[in-house]
Each structure stands twice: as C-alpha cells, then as structure tokens.
Motif scaffolding. Structure first.
Motif, PDB file in Angstrom:
ATOM      1  N   ASP A  30       6.896   4.236  -5.731  1.00  0.00           N
ATOM      2  CA  ASP A  30       6.236   3.463  -4.675  1.00  0.00           C
ATOM      3  C   ASP A  30       5.239   2.468  -5.267  1.00  0.00           C
ATOM      4  O   ASP A  30       5.122   1.323  -4.792  1.00  0.00           O
ATOM      5  CB  ASP A  30       5.516   4.395  -3.699  1.00  0.00           C
ATOM      6  CG  ASP A  30       6.481   5.214  -2.844  1.00  0.00           C
ATOM      7  OD1 ASP A  30       7.695   4.937  -2.907  1.00  0.00           O
ATOM      8  OD2 ASP A  30       6.016   6.119  -2.136  1.00  0.00           O
ATOM      9  N   LYS A  31       4.553   2.882  -6.301  1.00  0.00           N
ATOM     10  CA  LYS A  31       3.592   1.989  -6.964  1.00  0.00           C
ATOM     11  C   LYS A  31       4.329   0.827  -7.627  1.00  0.00           C
ATOM     12  O   LYS A  31       3.855  -0.320  -7.592  1.00  0.00           O
ATOM     13  CB  LYS A  31       2.780   2.762  -7.995  1.00  0.00           C
ATOM     14  CG  LYS A  31       1.632   1.970  -8.606  1.00  0.00           C
ATOM     15  CD  LYS A  31       0.772   2.844  -9.513  1.00  0.00           C
ATOM     16  CE  LYS A  31      -0.388   2.042 -10.100  1.00  0.00           C
ATOM     17  NZ  LYS A  31      -1.244   2.891 -10.982  1.00  0.00           N
ATOM     18  N   ASP A  34       5.295  -1.523  -4.881  1.00  0.00           N
ATOM     19  CA  ASP A  34       4.113  -2.266  -4.438  1.00  0.00           C
ATOM     20  C   ASP A  34       3.840  -3.448  -5.372  1.00  0.00           C
ATOM     21  O   ASP A  34       3.490  -4.546  -4.917  1.00  0.00           O
ATOM     22  CB  ASP A  34       2.886  -1.349  -4.391  1.00  0.00           C
ATOM     23  CG  ASP A  34       2.934  -0.361  -3.240  1.00  0.00           C
ATOM     24  OD1 ASP A  34       3.682  -0.605  -2.269  1.00  0.00           O
ATOM     25  OD2 ASP A  34       2.220   0.665  -3.310  1.00  0.00           O
ATOM     26  N   GLU A  38       3.942  -7.580  -4.525  1.00  0.00           N
ATOM     27  CA  GLU A  38       2.922  -8.560  -4.912  1.00  0.00           C
ATOM     28  C   GLU A  38       3.559  -9.720  -5.672  1.00  0.00           C
ATOM     29  O   GLU A  38       3.236 -10.893  -5.431  1.00  0.00           O
ATOM     30  CB  GLU A  38       1.849  -7.891  -5.773  1.00  0.00           C
ATOM     31  CG  GLU A  38       0.968  -6.906  -5.022  1.00  0.00           C
ATOM     32  CD  GLU A  38      -0.095  -6.291  -5.917  1.00  0.00           C
ATOM     33  OE1 GLU A  38      -0.262  -6.761  -7.071  1.00  0.00           O
ATOM     34  OE2 GLU A  38      -0.766  -5.338  -5.470  1.00  0.00           O
ATOM     35  N   VAL A 162       9.952  -0.929   1.844  1.00  0.00           N
ATOM     36  CA  VAL A 162       9.327  -2.211   2.138  1.00  0.00           C
ATOM     37  C   VAL A 162       9.333  -2.490   3.642  1.00  0.00           C
ATOM     38  O   VAL A 162       8.350  -2.983   4.205  1.00  0.00           O
ATOM     39  CB  VAL A 162      10.034  -3.343   1.366  1.00  0.00           C
ATOM     40  CG1 VAL A 162       9.508  -4.710   1.806  1.00  0.00           C
ATOM     41  CG2 VAL A 162       9.833  -3.163  -0.134  1.00  0.00           C
ATOM     42  N   LYS A 165       6.695  -0.513   5.437  1.00  0.00           N
ATOM     43  CA  LYS A 165       5.352  -0.966   5.080  1.00  0.00           C
ATOM     44  C   LYS A 165       5.022  -2.341   5.653  1.00  0.00           C
ATOM     45  O   LYS A 165       3.885  -2.572   6.106  1.00  0.00           O
ATOM     46  CB  LYS A 165       5.212  -0.996   3.558  1.00  0.00           C
ATOM     47  CG  LYS A 165       3.797  -1.306   3.085  1.00  0.00           C
ATOM     48  CD  LYS A 165       3.625  -1.009   1.611  1.00  0.00           C
ATOM     49  CE  LYS A 165       2.173  -1.169   1.201  1.00  0.00           C
ATOM     50  NZ  LYS A 165       1.933  -0.740  -0.193  1.00  0.00           N
TER      51      LYS A 165
END
Length: 250
Positions: A30-31, A34, A38, A162, A165
């Motif tokens: 998940d990190k 993320d 970005e 995604v 989120k």
C-alpha cells in the motif's frame, strides 16, 4: 501406483505468508502504491482533471468509453486467469471467482452514464478503443501465457486500492461539474468497491498466490508495469482532448 494428475492446487495449501506476514506485506505494498499515486499526479498531464470544476466534455466522454471497453476486454483475460489460479490454489480461485462475479458486468454502469450525456450504445460500440487499452489487455495475455496469473491479480489490487482511496473525491467533484444524476453508474461501481471491500478480497487471493520471496519481488514489479501502461493511456487521452497544438507536436 502412478497418478499423473497435477496442476489442480492440491498438496501443501499452507500460505507462504502467515496472517501477520500478509498484513505486513500488504502495508508495504500500500505504501508503494501511495508513492506511485504521488508520482502519477506529478508526471501525468491533467491527472486530476476530473476532480476540477471545468471538466472537458470530450475528455470525460472518452474516459467513460475507454473504461467500459477496458472492463469488457479485461474480463475475458481475467476469466482465463481463473483457470490458471485454480491450478495453483483452489482457495484463491474461489475468492477470485466471487470478485469477478461482482465486477463482470460493470461495463454497463459506465455505458449507462454515457447515455446520460448523450452518447448512445451504438456510438460506444462504433468507437474502437485506444491502442493503449489494447496493450494493457495484451499484457494480460502475455502474463497468462508466460509468467502466470499473479500479475493479472496484482492489477486488480492496484486499481481497487486506488479506486477506494481516490474515487469518492473524484465523484464528489463530478457531482458539481457533470451532475449527480449523470454519474449514477460510476457511483454504483464505487459503492460496490468500497462496501464489498474489493481491495481486501483481491489481497486475500494474492496471499494464496504468493509462494516465495521471488513472487513478492514480482508483485512489486507488476505494480510498476501496470502503472506504466495506464500512464500511456492517460497521456493519449490528454493529447487527444486537452493538449494545445504545440503540446501535441512535442
């Protein structure tokens, strides 16, 4: 006695990852995603266009068309993936089949939203999908033929994570720019993803498919490759609808 039967997922069914190990890896993945998000907003032109107040009608229209085609084309490859998953893990196959059953006809939700903005089903069917959409589907076929189903399932985890989120934020913006009644299909699609915990469901299948450290390394690589192909599509979408003439020439 000789039993020549294999590739049916029997044998030791103990997952390589313990429950704690699975949770730890998922947090790591998940990190990573993320970070990819970005990078996406920093490098893909107009990546947040649909979250703006002034949505270009051609961009929005083509985005819906390609999304519907992507679902239609990928469900064929994902159905083929079910057989390959079943050869490795019947438990993963059961989870994947349930997930696919819920997602299988969601192209119709996007087609319904197209009709709400004046794009008929006939016009949709007459519109050939972008080469970049076809390339994503072709990559799935390559994976199933030469590397196995892990990369196919990895794609679903990427998009589901995604979507859960970021999709609510986009839909909230589209309510103002496009009209709440015109995005009913997309809202229904997002509702399924969130309320049926599709990221969790896909991760549960992934856990059974990860057999060693090499699979973990491959999973991370697949996420990167899928993002690369998706970025190619969004760049094409930008160039065809929003880009200025000098940008297109470049």
């Amino acid at each position: 006695m000789l039993n020549r039967v294999k590739n049916v997922g029997y044998g030791d069914t103990t997952p390589f990852l313990s429950a704690a190990g699975s949770a730890g890896l998922r947090a790591e993945i998940d990190k990573i995603i993320d970070g990819q998000v970005e990078q996406w907003f920093a490098t893909v032109p107009e990546a947040a266009h649909l979250e703006g107040k002034d949505v270009n009608s051609e961009y929005y229209k083509r985005h819906l068309i390609e999304t519907a085609w992507r679902i239609r084309l990928l469900r064929v490859a994902e159905s083929k993936a079910l057989a390959e998953v079943a050869k490795i893990s019947p438990a993963a196959a059961q989870i994947w089949a349930h997930y696919e059953q819920e997602e299988m006809l969601h192209d119709e939700l996007f087609i319904a939203d197209l009709t709400r903005i004046g794009v008929s089903r006939e016009e949709f069917l007459a519109t050939e999908p972008y080469l970049e959409t076809k390339l994503l589907v072709g990559f799935f076929s390559y994976l199933l033929d030469h590397e196995g189903p892990l990369g196919v399932v990895a794609y679903s985890y990427l998009v589901e994570y995604v979507n859960v989120k970021l999709e609510p934020r986009k839909l909230e913006a589209l309510k103002s720019s496009v009209g709440e009644t015109n995005i009913a299909g997309q809202v229904s699609h997002s509702h399924t993803d969130i309320n049926d915990d599709h990221p969790g469901e896909v991760w549960a299948a992934l856990r059974f498919l990860i057999k060693d450290e090499q699979d973990i390394a491959a999973l991370k690589k697949y996420l990167e490759e899928h993002q690369t192909i998706l970025a190619m599509f969004f760049n094409k979408l930008y160039l065809n609808t929003l880009a200025k003439p000098q940008d297109k020439a470049a």
